[in-house]
Scaffold this motif. Sequence first.
Motif, short mmCIF file in Angstrom:
data_model
loop_
_atom_site.label_atom_id
_atom_site.label_comp_id
_atom_site.label_asym_id
_atom_site.label_seq_id
_atom_site.Cartn_x
_atom_site.Cartn_y
_atom_site.Cartn_z
N LYS A 604 0.81 -1.08 -0.03
CA LYS A 604 0.10 -0.11 0.04
C LYS A 604 0.85 1.28 -0.01
O LYS A 604 0.35 2.45 -0.43
N THR A 609 -2.20 7.15 -0.30
CA THR A 609 -3.69 6.86 -0.37
C THR A 609 -4.20 8.06 0.22
O THR A 609 -3.81 8.76 1.22
N ARG A 610 -5.09 8.60 -0.54
CA ARG A 610 -5.97 9.80 -0.14
C ARG A 610 -7.27 9.43 0.38
O ARG A 610 -7.82 8.54 -0.12
N LYS A 611 -7.68 9.98 1.50
CA LYS A 611 -9.01 9.51 2.16
C LYS A 611 -9.77 10.87 2.33
O LYS A 611 -9.01 11.93 2.60
N HIS A 615 -14.16 9.35 5.73
CA HIS A 615 -13.67 7.93 5.44
C HIS A 615 -13.82 7.20 6.55
O HIS A 615 -14.60 6.12 6.64
N ASP A 627 -10.29 1.52 -5.31
CA ASP A 627 -9.26 2.45 -5.60
C ASP A 627 -9.83 3.28 -6.66
O ASP A 627 -10.08 3.01 -7.90
N VAL A 630 -5.64 7.62 -6.61
CA VAL A 630 -4.80 7.40 -5.20
C VAL A 630 -6.14 7.55 -4.25
O VAL A 630 -5.67 7.23 -3.09
N TRP A 631 -7.10 7.97 -4.43
CA TRP A 631 -8.28 8.17 -3.53
C TRP A 631 -8.88 6.56 -3.09
O TRP A 631 -9.11 5.71 -4.00
N LEU A 632 -9.27 6.38 -2.11
CA LEU A 632 -10.12 5.18 -1.45
C LEU A 632 -11.59 5.93 -1.41
O LEU A 632 -11.82 6.79 -0.74
#
Lengths: 998, 89
Positions: A604, A609-611, A615, A627, A630-632
């Motif tokens: 990971k 990782t952008r939240k 979130h 995904d 780069v966002w979840l």
Amino acid sequence: MSQDFRLDNVGMVNREKKISFKFNGKKYFGFEGDTIASALIANGVHLVGRSFKYHRPRGFFGVGVDEPYAILQLDRNNERDPNIRATEQEIFEGLEVKSVNCWPSVNFDIGAINNFLKMFFPAGFYYKTFMWPPSFWYKIYEPFIRMAAGFGEASIKHDKERYEHKYEYCDLLITGSGPSGLASAYAAAKNGARVILAEDKPRFGGSLLTSDVNIGNQTGVEWTEKIIAELKSMPNVTVKNRSQVFGYYDHNMLVMSERISDHLPKTQKYLPKQRLWYIRANEVLISSGSIERPLVFGNNDTPGVMLSSAAKEYMKVYGVLVGKKPLIFTNNDSGYETAIEFKKNGVNPIILDTRSNPSSDIITEAKNLNIEIRFSYVVVAAKGYKKVKSADIAKISDDKKELFNIENIECDCICVSGFWTPSIHLASQSGNKSKFNEKIDAFVPDKSKQKENTIGSANGIFTLEETIKDAFDKGFDVSNKITEKNNKVSVPTVVEKKSTDHDKFWCVPLPKGKSYKRFLDFQNDVAVSDIELALREGFRSIEHVKRYTTLGMATDQGKTSNLNGLQLVSDIENKVVPQVGHTTFRPPYTPVSIGAIVGREVGKHSKPTRKSPMHSWHEKNNAVFVDAGVWLRPRYYKQGNEGLFEASKREAKNVRQNVGVCDVTTLGKIDVKGPDAAEFLNRVYTNAWLKLPVGKARYGVMLREDGIVMDDGTTTRISENHYHMTTTTAQAANVLSHLEYYLQLVWPELNVNVVSTTEQWAGAAIAGPNSRKLLMKLFPNLDVSNEGLPFMGYKEADLFGVPAKIYRISFSGELAYEINVESDNGYFMWEKIMEVGKEFQIQPYGTEALSTLRIEMGHVAGSELDGRTIPYDASLEGLVSKKKDFIGKRSLNRSAFTSTDREKLVGVVPIDKTTSIPEGSYIVKDPKAKLPNPKLGHVSASCWSVEYDNPFSLAIIKDGKNMIGQKLFAMSPLKNKTIPVEIVSSHYVDPEGKRVRS
Amino acid sequence: MLYINCPHCGLRSQNEFAYGGDATVKRPELNKEISDQEWDNFVYLRKSPRGKHLELWHHISGCRQWIKVERDTSTHEIFKTYKANEAIE
């Protein structure tokens, strides 16, 4: 204690600390500071592997990175590390290593039958042997080659070790801590330069560790210790051992791999295994030294044949004898140093010198020690299979063509010295074209292309006095260019034994009637006969000879074999070596583990990782994430035993019937500000923007200059000179760069500024027939009626004490609003919406339901705007202004773009109303047509329509407008499906768009 | 990895930048009547010279300014860097 070959009181290993380790399952002992090689030799073990092609027994040839033979596999913490050089890997308690390329064992190796089949393995055998019949390739030849290839097996498990990256800047990087490295580091450091001194081995000093010299009234070892201690105490100096600078790249960027815990018993919790250094150096001094060249004779690959410098280092550094009956075979004075060292340790060597009558200090010293020396003598062939037992030696004629008096003498090792090859790899990687130095029969660096200089024996300087003086000068000169401190330290006096010229002879002729293999490349089993064959078969360029025979292509990159190969080619071709040239040196100089190259960017951590600020709410409410760049993003919110299909259907249906809320924080947001903002947008978007009133939003499409749709989104006029632009999640960064390009380079006269505000705002889309009722409760003081806040309207309001922006825009096709609050208030907003929305049956919905809703409505997204479509294809031509110019407009006149049968967006419904159409399916007229079946277009997106409860897809097909109503077929060869379908309008639900305006 | 002297920020490594192509290409003015050939040349046609090349780089992980870099495409030598609106020598 079974270390029969360990000398008492000699060497630098720590005798206080005994270490046990396992080799091929058997336990051995060594001392702290031993390498696997030195510890095994101390135990009398010389057979460690089998060769690549013929599976001939392999021992140790060198003592460092040049080692071509002793490649082992290390088992550590249940991980496997292949391609470990036994001469480099230090032992630690519990170390387990094993031989590779042999089965069932190194002592009894079935593959050795290849040695007797060697007529079937000539140069280029894989181009000749495995050709016919072609059908044999997949089932027989390839598996066979794959089984035979490679040294060891990489682990297929996830590597749990930690690797790090480090970026460093310095005035001067010095690669190697031999005499030249130490001297230049000292001179530069004293002159105030920021210096990094990198040493590949655990011990500093290079040749000073083993040579019998005197610097400033100190031994080489003492002087090394003094200099290193002083360098370490200086704040402007970084001294690193176990660190190999392996690559020289553009603009003086060098990469170094530091082995931090490879020599330690088990991974320390906070200690990485290796660290990769990216070093940007103002100046580089390459002091990588030189590697001894082998002499070539019959069976010169037998275990026990090794470099004479290696034998000396095993004695002086590790206190280990490589043999008790050594034969020294040399064409220069270096062999004598090894012989003298043997003699000092009570062993009687015999020296065979190819020269007829040389004289020098060191030869005299050997004579005075009563060492047996035979001039004009050569080794014809080594005898013995798994270890040297004796050698056939002979007197050689002055023209070096005839052998006389062949006799067999007993010996247990043959130490060879064919003079020295400067390590020019790094200089060559930097772009330095090398030149041939006749005096030393080797290439040395020529003119620098980057800011580098090569010093010491890497530059072909083989006397210590010259080396030290030159290195002090260079260290001062390059540092003074940077620091201008003019602080020059004095050069110490050097005492060394003078040596005389080497003999250019290096390859012993075969005696009559014998066909001994004489090896050049010890790792890839390339013999003299292979090169001869390649030349007979017409290969001329050294680059071709290399690839045909694989000379120098093994993991050691031919460190010991290259020059002898060139020499042989030039001898046969009647050329001189510089005419033949050398092959290209490429990084890495030594093998680098993949783990070190990747560093921490695994799993990971391979991307950020952008939240969204909401979130944690999604997590608590059983969101399954997907995904999105780069966002979840929540894909769906699982209830009970639901899967993706059931959950997304439920969520989408709830939007159509009640109200749903979706996290749209990830949408790109760009603030566009300035007096010319309207004009700028008018040029960027295809539609008209000059008349958009304050407080209104508009949907816009932007093109690239080639006419292809780049992105779409809504932009809202917040105030006179302030616009809030939204982009798709995927294109957010590209759109910003695009806008900056036009503002900074094309239209700098426009007074406009753009800045990304994606992270400043948290967004929630509220969609569904109940959304207005919900909004009334969320903003009781705001007029949210259809008149007060019409479609595409914008309002600022107060959400329970938090400032909020309300945009009446819709992606779902339902009556919908998007609420933005400052990111810190995102969670609060979301909870309030869920709390207040309860009475209206609100449910959160994820990206899967979002897709369903937009597909049913025929709204285009990334799968239609795929970098191949113009506005017409995506049915966006209504948004293309005929009056004004904009980015990409001129391209829309291109004949291919105006053609009437272009592919166009349509809807697709399976005739049976039950079979889902796989995305990517082709639309064809006749599923039984001859292949390749003419394709009308492809299915871009599929969903289960919650409005009509049957599958629905979007497709982009040729002449789409006129295809509506036709019965065609969707084919997915990948899923092996052929589905009869009907082409319908892409606006499957609410084609008049009544709902969004209701 | 190249070492690029951003005229706004100073020397920075290449991994902070994005490449932007030939800097000498000039976009045709808006609303100007031009031939298909001229437009195609602007959109598609680029020289790929060996040697000196004036090119655009975007300091994407830095100041976000587009800059012009005069670079030798065969040796990677960088001769000079310019701000977007700076006159080229």
